[in-house]
Scaffold this active site. Structure first.
Site, PDB file in Angstrom:
ATOM      1  N   ARG A 148      51.243  32.889  36.996  1.00 34.47           N
ATOM      2  CA  ARG A 148      52.404  34.006  36.468  1.00 34.47           C
ATOM      3  C   ARG A 148      54.023  33.496  36.946  1.00 34.47           C
ATOM      4  O   ARG A 148      53.801  32.474  37.709  1.00 34.47           O
ATOM      5  CB  ARG A 148      52.186  35.431  36.961  1.00 34.47           C
ATOM      6  N   ASP A 177      46.017  28.661  41.262  1.00 30.27           N
ATOM      7  CA  ASP A 177      46.209  30.101  41.820  1.00 30.27           C
ATOM      8  C   ASP A 177      45.250  30.598  42.349  1.00 30.27           C
ATOM      9  O   ASP A 177      43.914  30.227  42.202  1.00 30.27           O
ATOM     10  CB  ASP A 177      46.953  30.759  40.631  1.00 30.27           C
ATOM     11  N   ASP A 233      43.349  28.107  46.768  1.00 30.99           N
ATOM     12  CA  ASP A 233      44.177  28.982  47.729  1.00 30.99           C
ATOM     13  C   ASP A 233      44.702  27.704  48.436  1.00 30.99           C
ATOM     14  O   ASP A 233      44.367  26.845  49.182  1.00 30.99           O
ATOM     15  CB  ASP A 233      43.203  29.591  48.604  1.00 30.99           C
ATOM     16  N   VAL A 234      46.090  27.721  48.533  1.00 29.29           N
ATOM     17  CA  VAL A 234      46.916  26.475  49.079  1.00 29.29           C
ATOM     18  C   VAL A 234      46.738  26.322  50.515  1.00 29.29           C
ATOM     19  O   VAL A 234      47.206  25.559  51.125  1.00 29.29           O
ATOM     20  CB  VAL A 234      48.431  26.606  48.705  1.00 29.29           C
ATOM     21  N   ASN A 288      54.798  25.644  44.092  1.00 27.50           N
ATOM     22  CA  ASN A 288      55.372  26.538  43.892  1.00 27.50           C
ATOM     23  C   ASN A 288      54.869  28.095  44.472  1.00 27.50           C
ATOM     24  O   ASN A 288      55.455  28.970  44.545  1.00 27.50           O
ATOM     25  CB  ASN A 288      55.034  26.708  42.191  1.00 27.50           C
ATOM     26  N   TYR A 332      60.040  34.470  56.157  1.00 31.06           N
ATOM     27  CA  TYR A 332      60.031  33.862  54.712  1.00 31.06           C
ATOM     28  C   TYR A 332      61.036  32.804  54.865  1.00 31.06           C
ATOM     29  O   TYR A 332      61.058  31.541  54.606  1.00 31.06           O
ATOM     30  CB  TYR A 332      60.660  34.939  53.819  1.00 31.06           C
ATOM     31  N   LYS A 345      61.074  28.791  54.217  1.00 28.32           N
ATOM     32  CA  LYS A 345      61.585  27.989  53.300  1.00 28.32           C
ATOM     33  C   LYS A 345      62.536  26.973  53.919  1.00 28.32           C
ATOM     34  O   LYS A 345      62.814  25.982  53.204  1.00 28.32           O
ATOM     35  CB  LYS A 345      62.206  28.933  52.362  1.00 28.32           C
ATOM     36  N   THR A 352      60.562  37.870  38.286  1.00 29.06           N
ATOM     37  CA  THR A 352      59.361  37.514  38.285  1.00 29.06           C
ATOM     38  C   THR A 352      58.423  38.613  39.064  1.00 29.06           C
ATOM     39  O   THR A 352      59.357  39.521  39.839  1.00 29.06           O
ATOM     40  CB  THR A 352      58.945  36.312  39.076  1.00 29.06           C
TER      41      THR A 352
HETATM   42  N1  LIG Z   1      61.398  35.286  42.385  1.00 31.51           N
HETATM   43  C1  LIG Z   1      62.340  34.892  43.185  1.00 31.51           C
HETATM   44  O1  LIG Z   1      63.631  35.663  43.374  1.00 31.51           O
HETATM   45  C2  LIG Z   1      62.508  33.735  43.973  1.00 31.51           C
HETATM   46  C3  LIG Z   1      63.464  33.317  44.562  1.00 31.51           C
HETATM   47  C4  LIG Z   1      63.377  31.995  45.526  1.00 31.51           C
HETATM   48  C5  LIG Z   1      62.148  31.410  45.550  1.00 31.51           C
HETATM   49  N2  LIG Z   1      61.121  31.918  45.066  1.00 31.51           N
HETATM   50  C6  LIG Z   1      59.996  31.165  44.913  1.00 31.51           C
HETATM   51  O2  LIG Z   1      59.351  30.819  43.794  1.00 31.51           O
HETATM   52  C7  LIG Z   1      57.971  30.560  43.869  1.00 31.51           C
HETATM   53  C8  LIG Z   1      57.457  30.986  42.926  1.00 31.51           C
HETATM   54  O3  LIG Z   1      57.368  32.727  42.985  1.00 31.51           O
HETATM   55  P1  LIG Z   1      57.764  33.562  41.742  1.00 31.51           P
HETATM   56  O4  LIG Z   1      59.122  34.136  41.767  1.00 31.51           O
HETATM   57  O5  LIG Z   1      57.070  32.944  40.584  1.00 31.51           O
HETATM   58  O6  LIG Z   1      56.700  34.878  42.326  1.00 31.51           O
HETATM   59  P2  LIG Z   1      55.183  35.310  41.797  1.00 31.51           P
HETATM   60  O7  LIG Z   1      54.916  36.198  42.784  1.00 31.51           O
HETATM   61  O8  LIG Z   1      55.212  35.829  40.466  1.00 31.51           O
HETATM   62  O9  LIG Z   1      54.346  34.026  41.951  1.00 31.51           O
HETATM   63  C9  LIG Z   1      53.824  33.398  42.970  1.00 31.51           C
HETATM   64  C10 LIG Z   1      52.401  32.953  42.832  1.00 31.51           C
HETATM   65  O10 LIG Z   1      51.953  32.562  43.785  1.00 31.51           O
HETATM   66  C11 LIG Z   1      50.447  32.778  43.885  1.00 31.51           C
HETATM   67  N3  LIG Z   1      50.024  32.523  45.422  1.00 31.51           N
HETATM   68  C12 LIG Z   1      50.276  33.350  46.419  1.00 31.51           C
HETATM   69  N4  LIG Z   1      49.550  32.978  47.491  1.00 31.51           N
HETATM   70  C13 LIG Z   1      48.773  32.141  47.094  1.00 31.51           C
HETATM   71  C14 LIG Z   1      48.067  31.322  47.754  1.00 31.51           C
HETATM   72  N5  LIG Z   1      47.531  31.695  49.235  1.00 31.51           N
HETATM   73  N6  LIG Z   1      47.329  30.318  47.166  1.00 31.51           N
HETATM   74  C15 LIG Z   1      47.670  29.979  45.829  1.00 31.51           C
HETATM   75  N7  LIG Z   1      48.589  30.751  45.269  1.00 31.51           N
HETATM   76  C16 LIG Z   1      49.251  31.952  45.783  1.00 31.51           C
HETATM   77  C17 LIG Z   1      50.485  33.986  43.434  1.00 31.51           C
HETATM   78  O11 LIG Z   1      49.353  34.739  43.177  1.00 31.51           O
HETATM   79  C18 LIG Z   1      51.499  34.093  42.109  1.00 31.51           C
HETATM   80  O12 LIG Z   1      50.849  33.816  41.358  1.00 31.51           O
HETATM   81  C19 LIG Z   1      57.549  31.055  45.406  1.00 31.51           C
HETATM   82  O13 LIG Z   1      57.212  30.040  46.282  1.00 31.51           O
HETATM   83  C20 LIG Z   1      58.843  31.845  45.746  1.00 31.51           C
HETATM   84  O14 LIG Z   1      58.837  31.939  47.163  1.00 31.51           O
HETATM   85  C21 LIG Z   1      61.174  32.939  44.268  1.00 31.51           C
END
Ligand SMILES: NC(=O)c1ccc[n+]([C@@H]2O[C@H](COP(=O)([O-])OP(=O)(O)OC[C@H]3O[C@@H](n4cnc5c(N)ncnc54)[C@H](O)[C@@H]3O)[C@@H](O)[C@H]2O)c1
Ligand SMILES: NC(=O)c1ccc[n+]([C@@H]2O[C@H](COP(=O)([O-])OP(=O)(O)OC[C@H]3O[C@@H](n4cnc5c(N)ncnc54)[C@H](O)[C@@H]3O)[C@@H](O)[C@H]2O)c1
Lengths: 252, 253
Positions: free
Chosen positions: A16, A37, A60-61, A87, A152, A156, A187
């Site tokens: 997602r 995922d 699972d990463v 990601n 967090y 990062k 998201t």
């Molecule tokens: N949305 C924001 O505002 C934002 C801003 C900066 C950075 N990010 C980063 O972008 C990346 C993607 O996030 P997103 O916004 O799409 O959110 P999201 O929550 O929709 O997607 C994150 C995905 O990572 C998966 N995940 C979680 N733990 C996991 C694990 N142990 N193993 C494998 N998969 C796992 C989740 O199931 C999910 O599908 C992340 O690294 C997040 O930190 C997001």
């Protein structure tokens, strides 16, 4: 546009959000994509929507053995691996004084250890493929502080730092490593953190571009870094934050 | 690839080197390009090769009137202006701070810094009319870290990086994005002006992570990305293509 033809990409957290948008765009631009995922049902659905150019694997990463198995399966399925998008991630907003070691370690394991394992596991196959591009999704919270983000931000910033070390070590094998720093992106990470649409609109109306970003706008940046168009970039930060970190304004 | 379909770009210093590579790639990807430089013969030659999608005009980036004329002519010829690449730049032979004359300092500042200020200022109105735009300022890794013997050049490139952020904050509301591009070593004529031979330049860049100097085309692809709608959520940031030069330092090999 088909500038990702010939690329085989593994994307983590691709069921997602940004990961799913990347999978769709990469396939549209000619790549083969392995979607991974822990959300199997959603992940399989994204892969099915894309068709033969995509394949889903549970990953699972934080799990070293699963990484080895997923990378092996990717090479078996699509013949090689030359792009990795680290990601997957979770967010946690908790005051420093309220953060337990367990809270802290949970974020570090997924966001930081997961990236370390991913980079380490793909180096071999990328070297065999003759070149590669590793894209680590950090955050603006890897550039500046966020209140409530001791775990967090730590994770990062660590991703940003490891990116540079990996770039130096893997450059001679023609493997490029860069970090992406998204600002606020629409998201489930944001919406499920309890932020409703109007609060989100309000917060991000203050950035220079005046709006929240869409996952597709991060996918285009990831596609640029995955493609040969970025052949001379390695070890750098690529920011897409609507101007959030550009500075501050005393006006309005 | 038509990622730049519908874009009209003004590129400074486009007669050769990175600017010429940008003009070629932008046309290939669907843009119309107004090429400008002070090297008229070379500029006209490149524009002629590119055909109807490109035109050449003389523009000394330090000239305020020159900017007004060229911006108006671009809109007149191609109907609008929504991309500006502030690429023109000069470097002077390596000289330490105490050996740098005021005249040298001001010459570098005029071209590399005042030129970018004027360019950004002059395109705001046409870009507003076009409903948005993208400004790409070619800084350098010398806008991120210091370089021995280049006090004026570093000052100007750091200034470009700073102005980029101010412009991004001010122009975001008009849908105008502003970013800086930071090349590492690129094989162009500018290197001659540092006093380095081609062989010395090639040798110097063997030590960086990617182990080589860049081609101009590798900067053009990054400029094309920033000019395109693919970069729609990026503004006020640094985009680096330096083969890993600024990633860090190695105690090994
Ligand atoms: N949305 C924001 O505002 C934002 C801003 C900066 C950075 N990010 C980063 O972008 C990346 C993607 O996030 P997103 O916004 O799409 O959110 P999201 O929550 O929709 O997607 C994150 C995905 O990572 C998966 N995940 C979680 N733990 C996991 C694990 N142990 N193993 C494998 N998969 C796992 C989740 O199931 C999910 O599908 C992340 O690294 C997040 O930190 C997001
Ligand atoms: N080549 C490198 O290693 C390198 C590294 C980092 C940054 N840069 C920057 O990249 C940009 C392009 O340089 P290049 O490498 O293609 O070198 P180049 O010397 O081939 O091109 C620079 C162009 O700018 C033009 N120019 C100079 N003064 C001008 C003026 N007053 N008005 C208009 N045009 C003028 C020159 O005629 C020339 O065509 C410059 O801003 C330079 O500082 C170059």
């Amino acid at each position: 546009m088909s500038n990702l033809a010939g690329k085989v990409a593994l994307i983590t957290g691709a069921a997602r959000g940004q990961g799913a948008a990347e999978a769709r765009l990469f396939a549209e631009r000619g790549a083969k994509v392995v979607i991974t995922d822990v959300l199997d049902e959603e992940g399989r659905q994204v892969a099915a929507d894309i068709g033969d150019a995509a394949h889903y694997i549970h990953l699972d990463v934080t799990d070293e053995n699963s990484w080895a198995a997923a990378v092996k399966e990717t090479v078996a399925h699509f013949g090689k691996l030359n792009v990795l998008v680290n990601n997957a991630g979770i967010v946690q907003v908790k005051a420093l004084v309220d953060t337990s070691v367990a809270d802290y370690m949970k974020v570090i394991e997924i966001n930081q250890l997961g990236v370390f394992l991913g980079m380490r596991t793909v180096a071999g196959p990328m070297k065999e493929a003759g070149s590669g591009s590793i894209i680590n999704i950090s955050s603006i919270d890897g550039l500046i502080g966020m209140s409530g983000g001791s775990a967090y931000c730590a994770s990062k910033f660590a991703v940003r730092g490891m990116t540079k070390v990996a770039a130096m070590e893997l450059g001679p094998d023609n493997i490029r490593v860069n970090s992406i720093h998204p600002g606020g992106i629409h998201t489930p990470m944001i919406t499920q953190a309890g932020m409703d649409e109007s609060v989100m609109k309000d917060i991000f109306s203050k950035v220079p571009l005046g709006r929240v970003g869409q996952p597709e706008e991060m996918a285009t940046l990831a596609a640029y870094l995955a493609s040969d168009d970025s052949s001379y970039s390695t070890g750098s930060e690529f920011i897409a934050d609507g101007g959030l970190t550009a500075g501050f304004s005393l006006e309005h | 690839m038509g990622a730049l379909d519908g874009k009209v770009a003004l590129i400074t210093g486009a007669a050769r080197g990175q600017g010429a590579a940008e003009a070629r790639l932008f046309v290939e990807r669907g843009a119309k390009v107004m090429m400008t430089d002070v090297l008229d013969d070379e500029g006209q030659q490149v524009a002629a090769e590119l055909g109807d999608a490109a035109a050449y005009m003389r523009l000394d980036v330090t000239s305020e009137d020159g900017w007004k004329e060229v911006v108006a002519a671009t809109v007149e010829k191609f109907g609008k202006l929504n991309v500006l690449i502030n690429n023109a730049g000069i470097i002077t032979p390596v000289a330490e701070l105490h050996e740098t004359s005021l005249a040298t300092f001001q010459k570098v500042t005029d071209v590399n810094q005042t030129g970018v200020f004027l360019g950004m200022r002059e395109v705001v109105e046409p870009m507003k009319k076009a409903g948005g735009g993208s400004i790409v300022n070619i800084a350098s890794i010398d806008g991120l870290i210091g370089m021995y013997g280049a006090v004026a050049y570093c000052a100007s490139k750091f200034a470009v990086r700073g102005m980029t952020k101010v412009a991004a904050i001010e122009l975001g509301k008009y849908g105008i994005r502003v970013n800086s591009l930071h090349p590492g070593g690129v094989k162009t004529k500018i290197l001659d002006d540092t006093g380095m031979t081609e062989a010395q330049a090639e040798e110097a860049f063997k030590a960086i992570p990617l182990g080589r100097i860049a081609k101009s085309e590798e900067m053009a692809t990054l400029a094309a990305y920033l000019a395109s709608d693919d970069a729609s959520y990026s503004t006020g940031s640094e985009f680096i293509a330096d083969g890993g030069l600024t990633a860090g330092f190695a105690l090994e090999g």
